[in-house]
Scaffold this motif. Sequence first.
Motif, PDB file in Angstrom:
ATOM      1  N   ARG A 152      10.410   2.904  14.524  1.00 24.71           N
ATOM      2  CA  ARG A 152       9.392   3.386  13.969  1.00 24.71           C
ATOM      3  C   ARG A 152       7.497   2.203  14.653  1.00 24.71           C
ATOM      4  N   SER A 155       6.898   3.912  17.702  1.00 25.03           N
ATOM      5  CA  SER A 155       6.424   5.713  18.137  1.00 25.03           C
ATOM      6  C   SER A 155       5.027   5.117  16.931  1.00 25.03           C
ATOM      7  N   HIS A 299      12.555   5.371   3.413  1.00 26.59           N
ATOM      8  CA  HIS A 299      12.073   5.974   3.023  1.00 26.59           C
ATOM      9  C   HIS A 299      10.446   4.988   4.118  1.00 26.59           C
ATOM     10  N   VAL A 318       1.993  12.554  12.385  1.00 24.90           N
ATOM     11  CA  VAL A 318       2.110  11.518  12.130  1.00 24.90           C
ATOM     12  C   VAL A 318       2.333  11.359  10.866  1.00 24.90           C
ATOM     13  N   HIS A 320       2.946  12.991   8.684  1.00 21.78           N
ATOM     14  CA  HIS A 320       4.121  14.224   7.607  1.00 21.78           C
ATOM     15  C   HIS A 320       5.607  13.219   8.003  1.00 21.78           C
ATOM     16  N   THR A 321       5.701  12.349   8.503  1.00 24.17           N
ATOM     17  CA  THR A 321       6.393  11.766   9.180  1.00 24.17           C
ATOM     18  C   THR A 321       6.421  10.407   7.875  1.00 24.17           C
ATOM     19  N   GLN A 323       6.789   9.121   4.242  1.00 28.70           N
ATOM     20  CA  GLN A 323       7.018   9.243   2.819  1.00 28.70           C
ATOM     21  C   GLN A 323       5.362   9.120   2.056  1.00 28.70           C
TER      22      GLN A 323
END
Length: 329
Positions: A152, A155, A299, A318, A320-321, A323
């Motif tokens: 994560r 990214s 999450h 981004v 949207h990934t 929660q």
Amino acid sequence: MPFAAPPDPALRAFLLRLSAALAGSLVPGAPAHAHVTASDPAAQQAIGVLYPDIPDPLRKVFTDIIKGIEEQLQQRVHAWPLAPEHDPNELAAGIKRHGVRVVVALGRQGLRAAAALDPALGVVVSGISSLPDAERHTGICLSPDPALLFARLRSLAPAVRRVAVIYNPRHNEWLLRLARDAARLHGIDLAPLEAFDLAGAARLYRGVFADADGRRDALWLPTDPTTVDDTTILPLVLREAWDRALPVFSSSFAHVRKGVLFALYPNHTELGRNLGNLATGLMSAYPPPRAMLPLREVHAALNLRTASHLGIATSAVVQHTFQFLYPEP
């Protein structure tokens, strides 16, 4: 005492086994008749859950885990909410009466209750972040897998090359063993520093910030009661990180609201599904090895204000990934 992480080959084998179970496959090499599934008579009414009897909203954590277990097993399970002064004899009698063969012990109270039961019972442990004598237990802890945290991070901030972490080896040496391997896979230079008390941790944090370069460095806050104190350490870390534009990520959801860039936190229903698989596995001829695994049912939460301050683009794709976004866009 820290968790005892299994040797790498054993851990890899266990993960492969668990993945096979999640896909509905049999354990490699096991005869078909040896595998116990939720639909088999042997599994019916054979799994119980022990959890602390506490009010909402914390109670919902445990009820969501139970929901996941039941969804995975496709049946209701017997669940015992435990009062602080519960009667262990009454609990043991209820477990025997319902034919329970494996209990899922949630939280330290659940684990203590399970320890007083028939030693022949199988026990799966979760809902805790550290555990003495972990090599004697099977389960999933609440500390996110470092591999997921580093993926994560890359990214969001692909330029980061070094990650500092301050930890107490008495609590988290098992986690750092996993983190070192995960860091190599993601091209990250992990810089672990050991601290055994709050004062020592504070000194190390000041040293980290004095040497940090926000363009290529980041700081990880693990679940560690010694080195990540929310009253003393966290305000210091967040103030210095903001001033130096240094990415900080955490294993605690609560830290996102306070200013860390992102955190991973439990997906309790999915965690319950995997605990259900482990419980079923303990009733098979090829049970999983005794080992506590890091949390992979997660999450993700993102602090948009911190991301903007760090110059990290957070497009709709981004976002949207994640929660949970703070503040809400």
